[in-house]
Design a protein around this motif. Structure first.
Motif, mmCIF file in Angstrom:
data_model
loop_
_atom_site.group_PDB
_atom_site.id
_atom_site.type_symbol
_atom_site.label_atom_id
_atom_site.label_comp_id
_atom_site.label_asym_id
_atom_site.label_seq_id
_atom_site.Cartn_x
_atom_site.Cartn_y
_atom_site.Cartn_z
ATOM 1 N N PRO A 46 0.832 -1.204 0.000
ATOM 2 C CA PRO A 46 0.000 0.000 0.000
ATOM 3 C C PRO A 46 0.868 1.256 0.000
ATOM 4 O O PRO A 46 1.918 1.282 0.641
ATOM 5 N N PRO A 47 0.459 2.300 -0.736
ATOM 6 C CA PRO A 47 1.262 3.531 -0.808
ATOM 7 C C PRO A 47 1.167 4.343 0.482
ATOM 8 O O PRO A 47 0.714 5.486 0.496
ATOM 9 N N SER A 48 1.609 3.742 1.557
ATOM 10 C CA SER A 48 1.548 4.364 2.880
ATOM 11 C C SER A 48 2.950 4.418 3.463
ATOM 12 O O SER A 48 3.542 3.377 3.786
ATOM 13 N N GLY A 49 3.486 5.640 3.595
ATOM 14 C CA GLY A 49 4.823 5.780 4.138
ATOM 15 C C GLY A 49 4.930 5.265 5.554
ATOM 16 O O GLY A 49 5.884 4.570 5.904
ATOM 17 N N SER A 50 3.934 5.585 6.390
ATOM 18 C CA SER A 50 3.992 5.162 7.793
ATOM 19 C C SER A 50 3.961 3.644 7.906
ATOM 20 O O SER A 50 4.728 3.051 8.679
ATOM 21 N N ARG A 51 3.112 3.003 7.126
ATOM 22 C CA ARG A 51 3.018 1.541 7.201
ATOM 23 C C ARG A 51 4.296 0.880 6.681
ATOM 24 O O ARG A 51 4.789 -0.082 7.282
ATOM 25 N N THR A 52 4.844 1.405 5.588
ATOM 26 C CA THR A 52 6.065 0.834 5.028
ATOM 27 C C THR A 52 7.224 0.944 6.004
ATOM 28 O O THR A 52 7.992 -0.007 6.196
ATOM 29 N N VAL A 53 7.353 2.098 6.647
ATOM 30 C CA VAL A 53 8.434 2.306 7.618
ATOM 31 C C VAL A 53 8.250 1.396 8.827
ATOM 32 O O VAL A 53 9.197 0.754 9.301
ATOM 33 N N GLU A 54 7.035 1.320 9.346
ATOM 34 C CA GLU A 54 6.787 0.502 10.531
ATOM 35 C C GLU A 54 7.018 -0.980 10.254
ATOM 36 O O GLU A 54 7.555 -1.705 11.095
ATOM 37 N N GLU A 55 6.638 -1.446 9.056
ATOM 38 C CA GLU A 55 6.867 -2.849 8.716
ATOM 39 C C GLU A 55 8.355 -3.151 8.569
ATOM 40 O O GLU A 55 8.776 -4.302 8.717
ATOM 41 N N ALA A 56 9.152 -2.105 8.256
ATOM 42 C CA ALA A 56 10.601 -2.279 8.144
ATOM 43 C C ALA A 56 11.299 -2.124 9.486
ATOM 44 O O ALA A 56 12.527 -2.217 9.562
ATOM 45 N N GLY A 57 10.523 -1.876 10.545
ATOM 46 C CA GLY A 57 11.099 -1.781 11.875
ATOM 47 C C GLY A 57 11.469 -0.386 12.317
ATOM 48 O O GLY A 57 12.125 -0.211 13.349
ATOM 49 N N GLY A 58 11.045 0.641 11.566
ATOM 50 C CA GLY A 58 11.354 2.011 11.922
ATOM 51 C C GLY A 58 10.198 2.700 12.623
ATOM 52 O O GLY A 58 9.080 2.180 12.682
ATOM 53 N N VAL A 59 10.481 3.882 13.151
ATOM 54 C CA VAL A 59 9.461 4.711 13.798
ATOM 55 C C VAL A 59 9.203 5.917 12.897
ATOM 56 O O VAL A 59 10.123 6.688 12.608
ATOM 57 N N HIS A 60 7.966 6.069 12.462
ATOM 58 C CA HIS A 60 7.588 7.096 11.485
ATOM 59 C C HIS A 60 6.777 8.190 12.163
ATOM 60 O O HIS A 60 5.915 7.927 12.992
ATOM 61 N N ARG A 61 7.087 9.438 11.805
ATOM 62 C CA ARG A 61 6.274 10.559 12.275
ATOM 63 C C ARG A 61 6.186 11.605 11.171
ATOM 64 O O ARG A 61 7.200 12.005 10.607
#
Length: 239
Positions: free
Chosen positions: A80-95
């Motif tokens: 899905p074209p969701s930056g927050s979801r992509t980052v979180e699935e990669a183990g990062g914290v998105h804001r």
């Protein structure tokens, strides 16, 4: 074998010490490193520059040096074209921090991409993204007003544009296409990214559509620091 220079030896020690520390952890300053190892500030600076070149630390003007952990950012039609979801699935914290939301008249390629006539109203959303507490991206996104009349309150209440579009418009966003290039950032973008103007950044131009109807939903341009994201491009299965 040539003997390692003193700054390289210091860099190895520091690299081992921060190996298990979380992203965003503050690293010793040049002054602290110089005092600890009994070297000049120039040698301490060279050691930090060595770590920065390996993408192990990020130096932030006026704030200090911090542990850096680049993440793999997946670009795929199946994601899905969701930056927050992509980052979180990669183990990062998105804001995401919204910097501006205003109405503009679509023109040129933005009107073409969204299949709207020139002059049609759209929301222009300008936002800054932080990854693991450090600035990562600067993004401009265009969303037709006829698709989503009231964007301002929504983006300040909900982190993900993907979620907003799904909940408020009843659509299922997917990437129609994405173009990635390495460019020198415009001066104003370099300033927002805390990046040097003579160092390239990633430019991601993206177009999203509704997976069920094919209707265009949003187009965006995002400049991202390469020390924060390793772009992973997944090619579609041709079978």
């Amino acid at each position: 074998m040539a003997k390692k220079s003193r700054y390289a030896e210091i860099a190895e020690v520091l690299a081992a010490e921060i190996a298990d520390q979380p992203a965003g952890t503050r690293v010793s300053s040049e002054h602290e490193i110089a005092a600890r190892f009994g070297v000049s500030r120039a040698a301490a600076r060279a050691a930090l520059q060595e770590l920065e070149g390996r993408l192990l630390v990020r130096r932030v003007r006026g704030a200090g040096t911090f542990v850096n952990r680049p993440i793999d950012y997946l670009l795929s039609r199946r994601q899905p074209p969701s930056g927050s979801r992509t980052v979180e699935e990669a183990g990062g914290v998105h804001r995401r921090v919204v910097r501006d939301v205003r109405r503009v008249d679509l023109s040129g390629e933005h009107a073409d991409r969204l299949r709207r006539v020139e002059g049609s109203p759209a929301h222009l959303l300008v936002s800054q993204t932080y990854l693991n507490g450090l600035v990562s991206s600067w993004t401009q996104a265009w969303i037709p007003v006829d698709l989503l009349p009231d964007l301002g309150p929504a983006v300040r209440a909900v982190e993900s544009l993907d979620v907003i579009l799904r909940q408020m418009c009843g659509v299922v966003p997917v990437r129609a296409w994405c173009r990635v290039s390495s460019v020198l950032p415009p001066p104003e973008v370099a300033a927002e990214l805390d990046a040097e103007r003579n160092r390239p950044v990633w430019l991601l131009e993206s177009m999203s559509r509704d997976s069920r109807t094919g209707a265009p939903l949003m187009c965006s341009e995002s400049w991202s620091r390469p020390d924060g994201l390793r772009l992973v491009i997944e090619l579609d299965d041709l079978d």
